[in-house]
Motif scaffolding. Structure first.
Motif, short mmCIF file in Angstrom:
data_model
loop_
_atom_site.label_atom_id
_atom_site.label_comp_id
_atom_site.label_asym_id
_atom_site.label_seq_id
_atom_site.Cartn_x
_atom_site.Cartn_y
_atom_site.Cartn_z
N THR A 72 0.84 -1.20 0.00
CA THR A 72 0.00 0.00 0.00
C THR A 72 0.88 1.26 0.00
O THR A 72 1.96 1.28 0.60
CB THR A 72 -0.91 0.02 1.23
OG1 THR A 72 -0.11 -0.08 2.42
CG2 THR A 72 -1.88 -1.15 1.20
N VAL A 73 0.41 2.27 -0.69
CA VAL A 73 1.12 3.55 -0.75
C VAL A 73 0.11 4.67 -0.55
O VAL A 73 -1.09 4.51 -0.81
CB VAL A 73 1.86 3.73 -2.09
CG1 VAL A 73 2.97 2.72 -2.24
CG2 VAL A 73 0.89 3.66 -3.26
N VAL A 74 0.60 5.82 -0.10
CA VAL A 74 -0.26 6.99 0.06
C VAL A 74 -0.45 7.69 -1.28
O VAL A 74 -1.55 8.09 -1.64
CB VAL A 74 0.35 7.96 1.10
CG1 VAL A 74 -0.50 9.23 1.20
CG2 VAL A 74 0.46 7.30 2.45
N LYS A 75 0.63 7.81 -2.03
CA LYS A 75 0.60 8.49 -3.32
C LYS A 75 1.13 7.55 -4.38
O LYS A 75 2.25 7.06 -4.28
CB LYS A 75 1.46 9.76 -3.26
CG LYS A 75 1.43 10.59 -4.52
CD LYS A 75 2.32 11.81 -4.36
CE LYS A 75 2.34 12.66 -5.64
NZ LYS A 75 3.25 13.83 -5.49
N GLY A 76 0.31 7.27 -5.39
CA GLY A 76 0.72 6.35 -6.44
C GLY A 76 -0.46 5.62 -7.03
O GLY A 76 -1.63 5.87 -6.69
N SER A 77 -0.17 4.70 -7.92
CA SER A 77 -1.21 3.94 -8.60
C SER A 77 -1.97 3.06 -7.61
O SER A 77 -1.40 2.56 -6.64
CB SER A 77 -0.59 3.07 -9.70
OG SER A 77 -1.54 2.22 -10.27
N LYS A 78 -3.24 2.84 -7.90
CA LYS A 78 -4.10 2.04 -7.04
C LYS A 78 -4.50 0.71 -7.68
O LYS A 78 -5.41 0.05 -7.19
CB LYS A 78 -5.37 2.82 -6.67
CG LYS A 78 -5.12 4.13 -5.97
CD LYS A 78 -4.37 3.96 -4.66
CE LYS A 78 -4.15 5.29 -3.97
NZ LYS A 78 -3.39 5.16 -2.71
#
Length: 523
Positions: A177-183
């Protein structure tokens, strides 16, 4: 002579064990061509599948005014029923057009061949069509979800692509999981995963090599790389190791991961797994190779070095200054997760003189009611936390977080109040566990969990000297590791400047592009 007999006996035993398993791909029909008799072909194929209830055969008649018996074969659930119905509907329309398109005066053999060719052209609107002439390809195509059309009087049939798309939708990755980036994340379909990569890397140099592995599973495997960037020697090594795999079933990507590793007696991962297309796109542009396995939403990446397991996709979606700071923090927390508990045990047990006097008095006062050594105290807390973590994974999601938090608070407070553990040790173990979660790679995090127990035992025996010796042994082991010929501690050992632009620190993209022009795979 005895050695020769042992080898011969072992070979005979392996042959005997392999002979009792018969699969559709190991059938006696493998090399036999299809027959002109439709019923004979149908009986042979149904016998291979043991008259299984999910094996479907639908008979119908083509041609006008002459009649040709045809059968459509597919496996229920693997083939798309709507596409199969559309296929048969298109084929039936031939009966209305054949009087105008085919000569009635033709002999029977020519009439059947012309009907076959016309059917092939007509059903191509449903899906890709190819000709099959032997049982082996018929069986393999059915297991892939295709539909087979067999004609009376023809010794070859048609393979029509009717693969069903019963896969879950593309969703956000759960393990990265990332805060900013592709989903978007990979799913269990190799075709969908390679298509996602095609949408990101729109270059004709992107290559995909498909193959099947596993005598029983016949699992689809795909190798992906960028031609002109990938190291040809590494690519040949990947192909050779995959060819050397002899397994009855490949059911998960970890099967491939364990079987292609260079040195299997190690706790450190040498094959990176990711479920993020954006991360895989960057690794491919660096000259890496991806391996997709059907049924697994993870792609394997080779070769890899140790810094790769401490990188995150978010490093490239934030400013380089923030990304560099977070990476430094990850290296610190990696060592903290590995050595905080062992160093605390060593200090309390053997090196009290290093601890400031006032702090030492406070620690001794806390441990006054603890009835056992620091090693047992730390082991008790570590094992308790591992139990809570594992239980949090298995407990249903609705109550999992609540049970984990309540269990940690209640058990921790009760253990301190009962005098089983000291408050200082509870803080150390809690910080150690939290630090472990900052490691982006789940496999590397598991490695630190195992090594931490080893260092705790060494620290209780020989103090800081044992911890230092264990650290040097670990570093020597890391220096001996290679991932498809690439030094595992590269670019630190051997050191080269270009690789360090994206190791601990993340340099600006303008400098990273210059790094790509350098040789990424230095040995």
């Amino acid at each position: 002579m005895n050695i020769y007999r042992k080898k011969l006996y072992k070979k005979l035993l392996n042959d005997k064990q392999n002979d009792h398993v018969q699969t559709p791909t190991d059938s006696h029909l493998n090399e036999e061509p299809l027959q002109e008799n439709l019923q004979e072909n149908l009986d042979s194929i149904m016998q291979e599948f043991g008259h299984s209830s999910d094996f479907v055969s639908r008979k119908f008649i083509l041609g006008h005014p002459r009649s040709i018996h045809v059968v459509a074969l597919y496996i229920e659930g693997l083939a798309n029923e709507d596409l199969v119905n559309e296929l048969i509907t298109h084929a039936h329309s031939l009966s209305l057009e054949s009087a105008e398109l085919l000569e009635i005066e033709e002999n029977e053999k020519s009439y059947i061949e012309n009907t076959f060719n016309l059917t092939r052209e007509l059903v191509s609107t449903v899906g890709s069509v190819s000709v099959v002439k032997d049982y082996r390809n018929v069986l393999a195509s059915l297991l892939d979800g295709n539909t087979i059309l067999l004609f009376q009087g023809m010794n070859h049939g048609l393979i029509v692509s009717t693969l069903g798309s019963n896969y879950r939708a593309i969703t956000e990755p759960t393990s990265e999981t990332v805060v900013k980036g592709s989903k978007e994340g990979f799913i269990e379909s190799v075709s969908e995963n390679t298509a996602m990569m095609r949408r990101r890397l729109k270059t004709r140099k992107l290559r995909v090599e498909r193959r099947k592995m596993g005598d029983l599973s016949n699992t689809d495997i795909a190798i992906m790389y960028i031609d002109g960037i990938v190291n040809d020697k590494v690519l040949d090594e990947v192909r050779e190791r995959l060819n050397n795999i002899n397994a009855e079933a490949i059911l998960e990507s970890n099967h491939i991961e364990e079987l292609i590793e260079e040195k299997r007696i190690t706790l450190f991962p040498t094959v990176l797994s990711t479920e993020r297309p954006d991360r895989l796109s960057r690794t491919l542009t660096d000259g890496r190779i991806a391996i997709f396995v059907e049924g697994t939403p993870f792609a394997l990446v080779v070769p890899n070095v140790f810094p790769d397991f401490l990188k995150s996709t978010e490093d490239y979606t934030s400013r380089y200054s923030i990304s560099s700071l977070i990476r430094i923090l990850r290296y610190i927390t990696f060592h903290f997760s590995l050595f905080s508990s062992p160093i605390y045990i060593a200090l309390i047990t053997y090196h009290q003189e290093i601890i400031p006097t006032h702090f030492l008095i406070s620690l001794m006062a806390q441990r006054e009611g603890v009835p056992y050594p620091a090693l047992i105290e730390a082991m008790l807390l570590e094992i308790t936390f591992e139990i809570l973590r594992e239980a949090g994974v298995r407990i249903p999601r609705a109550i999992g977080p609540t049970i984990s938090i309540a269990g940690a608070l209640v058990i921790g407070d009760a253990a301190v109040s009962a005098g089983l553990v000291s408050p200082a040790m509870t803080i150390i173990v809690a910080l150690t566990a939290i630090s472990n979660f900052t490691i982006p790679s789940y496999t590397l995090a598991n490695t630190t969990r195992i090594l931490r127990f080893s260092f705790m035992i060494v620290a209780s025996i020989s103090g800081l000297f044992g911890v230092a010796l264990g650290y040097f042994i670990m570093m020597a082991h890391l220096c001996s590791l290679r991932s498809f010929g690439l030094h595992y501690l590269s670019p630190f050992a051997p050191f080269y400047l270009a690789g360090n632009k994206d190791a601990i620190l993340r340099f600006p993209f303008s400098l990273l592009e210059k790094k790509k022009k350098a040789n990424t795979f230095k040995n």
